[in-house]
Design an enzyme around this catalytic site. Sequence first.
Site, PDB file in Angstrom:
ATOM      1  N   CYS A  86      -6.842 -21.661  25.765  1.00 31.19           N
ATOM      2  CA  CYS A  86      -5.409 -21.874  25.571  1.00 31.19           C
ATOM      3  C   CYS A  86      -5.062 -21.717  24.091  1.00 31.19           C
ATOM      4  O   CYS A  86      -5.140 -20.630  23.548  1.00 31.19           O
ATOM      5  CB  CYS A  86      -4.999 -23.237  26.146  1.00 31.19           C
ATOM      6  SG  CYS A  86      -3.218 -23.388  26.416  1.00 31.19           S
ATOM      7  N   HIS A 194      -7.548 -23.384  31.790  1.00 27.64           N
ATOM      8  CA  HIS A 194      -8.321 -24.523  31.270  1.00 27.64           C
ATOM      9  C   HIS A 194      -9.508 -24.869  32.162  1.00 27.64           C
ATOM     10  O   HIS A 194      -9.371 -25.724  33.048  1.00 27.64           O
ATOM     11  CB  HIS A 194      -7.424 -25.757  31.199  1.00 27.64           C
ATOM     12  CG  HIS A 194      -6.418 -25.730  30.094  1.00 27.64           C
ATOM     13  ND1 HIS A 194      -6.680 -26.199  28.833  1.00 27.64           N
ATOM     14  CD2 HIS A 194      -5.144 -25.293  30.058  1.00 27.64           C
ATOM     15  CE1 HIS A 194      -5.615 -26.060  28.061  1.00 27.64           C
ATOM     16  NE2 HIS A 194      -4.665 -25.509  28.794  1.00 27.64           N
ATOM     17  N   GLU A 196     -11.990 -26.723  31.381  1.00 27.55           N
ATOM     18  CA  GLU A 196     -12.435 -28.109  31.112  1.00 27.55           C
ATOM     19  C   GLU A 196     -11.665 -29.127  31.945  1.00 27.55           C
ATOM     20  O   GLU A 196     -12.097 -30.264  32.089  1.00 27.55           O
ATOM     21  CB  GLU A 196     -12.321 -28.407  29.610  1.00 27.55           C
ATOM     22  CG  GLU A 196     -10.938 -28.815  29.096  1.00 27.55           C
ATOM     23  CD  GLU A 196      -9.943 -27.665  28.960  1.00 27.55           C
ATOM     24  OE1 GLU A 196     -10.229 -26.552  29.444  1.00 27.55           O
ATOM     25  OE2 GLU A 196      -8.854 -27.899  28.386  1.00 27.55           O
TER      26      GLU A 196
END
Lengths: 224, 736
Positions: A86, A194, A196
């Site tokens: 990002c 994302h 994570e």
Amino acid sequence: MKAGVVVFPGSNCDHDAWYAINENLKGHAEFIWHDSPTLGDVDAVILPGGFSYGDYLRCGAIARFSPVMAAVKKFAADGGLVIGICNGFQILVEAGLLPGALLRNRDLKFICKEVGLRTETSNSPFTSLVGKDTVLHLPIAHGEGCYFADEHTLDELEAEDRVAFRYLDNPNGSKRDIAGILNKGRNVLGMMPHPERVCDPLMGSIDGLGIFQSMFANTPVLSK
Amino acid sequence: MKITPELIKLHQLTQGEYDKIVSLLGREPSYTELGVFSVMWSEHCSYKSSKIHLRKLPNEGKYVVQGPGENAGVIGIGGDWVVAFKIESHNHPSYIEPFQGAATGVGGILRDIFTMGARPIAVLDSLRFGEPSSKNMHILSGVVSGIAHYGNCFGVPTVGGECKFDDSYAGNPLVNVFALGVCKKDEIFYAKASGIGNPVIYVGAKTGRDGINGAVMASAEFGADAMQKRPNVQVGDPFMEKLLLEACIEAMKTGAIVAIQDMGAAGLTSSSCEMGSRGGVGIDIDLDKVPQREKGMTAYEMLLSESQERMLLVAEKGREEEVFQVFRKWGLDAVTIGVVTDDGNLRIRHQGRIEAEIPNPALADEAPKYNRPYDAAPYRKFPMEAPAEIAEPADYNSALLKMVGSPDLCSKRWIWEQYDYQVRTNTLAGPGSDAAVVRVKGTDTSIAMSLDGNGRYCALDPREGTKLMVAECCRNLATTGAMPVAATNNLNFGNPERPEIMAQLVESVEGMAEACRHFDTPITGGNVSLYNETLGEAILPTPVLGIVGLMKTAAPVPSTFRREGASVVMLGGMGKTDATRFGSTQYAKTLLGQTWGLPPVLDMDYEKRVHDAMRALAAEGLAESAHDLSDGGLAVAVAEACYGGVGATLTIPSEGRADFALFHEGPSRIVVSTGSPERVLEIASQHGVEAFVIGVTMKARLQIGNGMSSWIDIPVADLSNRFESALPNRIHNTHA
């Protein structure tokens, strides 16, 4: 794998990356403050999401001047694994580690939603365990994620198998549906979604794990 | 400057209030002092019209660590962990300047949370606008962008909320923002100055002329000149706030900070006199040392500025450098601007002169308290009598489509997809769920939250409407499996100087007190927003409640059907209505274009048993999905349960009118899908709760009838398309 998560003023997914590596993958992650001139003894670098320097001027445009970025460039040039997620992707682009630019989303609005991604190559230390053509469902959360590059650069990215991920249903107007790209050395990955955020079954999906597991499996031995 | 009656009026002080100032000071105030009193004694800061009634609310309970009176309420969540939470309004600024008004509303409540030492982990917002029109959609777009801008950049997930429409909000939209943060119990900080000689330190953004007198603006109704108040609206910088958060939390860990308070409404003035008053000490401030963004600011301007992203703290003498070091690391200003004294006065120096010298308690605690008359019937804009004939729709499929596409009930995805609802990776249930759920990392506890308000019910009966709202809020939590434990409230009403409006407020507060006692959800703080009127037209009385509950960290019960072939159980029974009660429904508003009568009847004992039964189902893992019935009644709730793609075929035991059966809003009901219907009915019966199987989930179609007639038979895709497309269509059409 020991990962260094760089913290810029305004980073806000730094803790999420740290948590995913330490808790969900049982690896080891530590924070690196943006004005550190060195990276310490890490095996990989994560540039996390957020709004470094408030996204003022342009996303990532100020963060690229942080002292730590010189060390990140050197680390990447030496073959170290660098993933920018990002805002981290935006910083990599601004720093010249990846080609192109990230523009305002097509409809000019911030978008937070789950998107489908097709893994375009398994020939990278970030996707070797994910496998080509595997579809991952990852969240996006950005206002400026529309990937742009000139036709020549886009052709080159494709010819060199450097498009890592493409959107199944392009949410932001990115050229050729590109969601993530590799550098020429294939050791630097920038992506808007994302991974994570989806490493924990409680978050509803663990589709992000494969990317980090690939990194764990492919950590190069660097001469320090 | 000579204090004239005009000047007093301009500061929205009455002659009686002015006389009280003179008697407290023993002299005439200076112009600067008049300004200071005017903000501290404004409705917004002093709660002068509501305070005597707010005392009726319960605020103690076994989970409560800190009740009202601090920057936020605090409850224990098990072990040594606590959460701090509060709701606050930014209604007036959001009308004048929607983007910045809403953005700074988020900023203000976030500071209230982290000034307590708690890191914000969730935001929810409750929004009200006029019925969709070009202007109202413009306000909505601006408010949503403002919330997104601030929350996303700051890095707090916006995990839920609600958004409804009524023309009474056209000139006075409501923007109520709830925030919740987490810390250890021994990490809580209070805004109580102490230690004579300790330095008073200013940190964060520089002071400018923005937002001067914002608190006074927030305490008056709007006239035709509302837009001329734009200079009173502050401008927010979420990046600065993010730095301030990290720096404050880090500085708190040094142990050198004694007290800390954010500079919100009335900025420097309120933070210093409130910290001084709470600690029973004086504060002596030299304005020449305040970091300033503009040249030539007067003492009056600096004291009343509402520049954002600023904090005031008291540090231990001799340890200033430890604090400065942290703020330097984060690139923020931190300057000693004053000292704690033993004389109890707020003393303001500027350019060698003393500009103000006021006893702190006079400002913070001696504000007038009014028992404003409320001996009129609560203002009521809707008739009591039902229309002579309530026409049934020709086609229930199209009636249901119209309902799910109505502004109040349609999907708010267009709004919440602009919010980062996942950052910090704690969101177990986000926007669109009955309640939002975030886990607390490092514990096995998760926090469930729901914001609710129902202006329509409260307009028909403020007391019963408020009780229904508390019940629904608790029901939302129960539906996900959580136990409500505490609450915060935002009371949005019109002009309290009108007895019929004051009566709404009093009835509502008393109803809230009764319901919150019943459901064991003490109110640990909140906000009152009065004078929500434009050109004499008051908003619907809109108390908003934010309820916080606890559950063990696990996947919450989802609200949509999971699979075909599951039994659908109506937990709580069919409920009751009549022609008078039916007038309060969303159906009456949407399909009949009218509102009348009274809100549904609530039996709070029964309601609580339904919640207990629901939690028991969740604990045994029997509820594959659960969704509570509220606006739109049974048909809408079941349609919403279908949006995952799985439909249902249902037979309603009803011999009465189909419109009543499908759309009445009798409370205490939850639609549950399960693989073990016998066990579900058994648990319901153990709790004294009516329940029966009304059908079975099926593929992609929703069918509802009463065994004799088929009322609804429609593809789920048609319902979800209408549900999802309604708001974007309205926004794009009105913008065209």
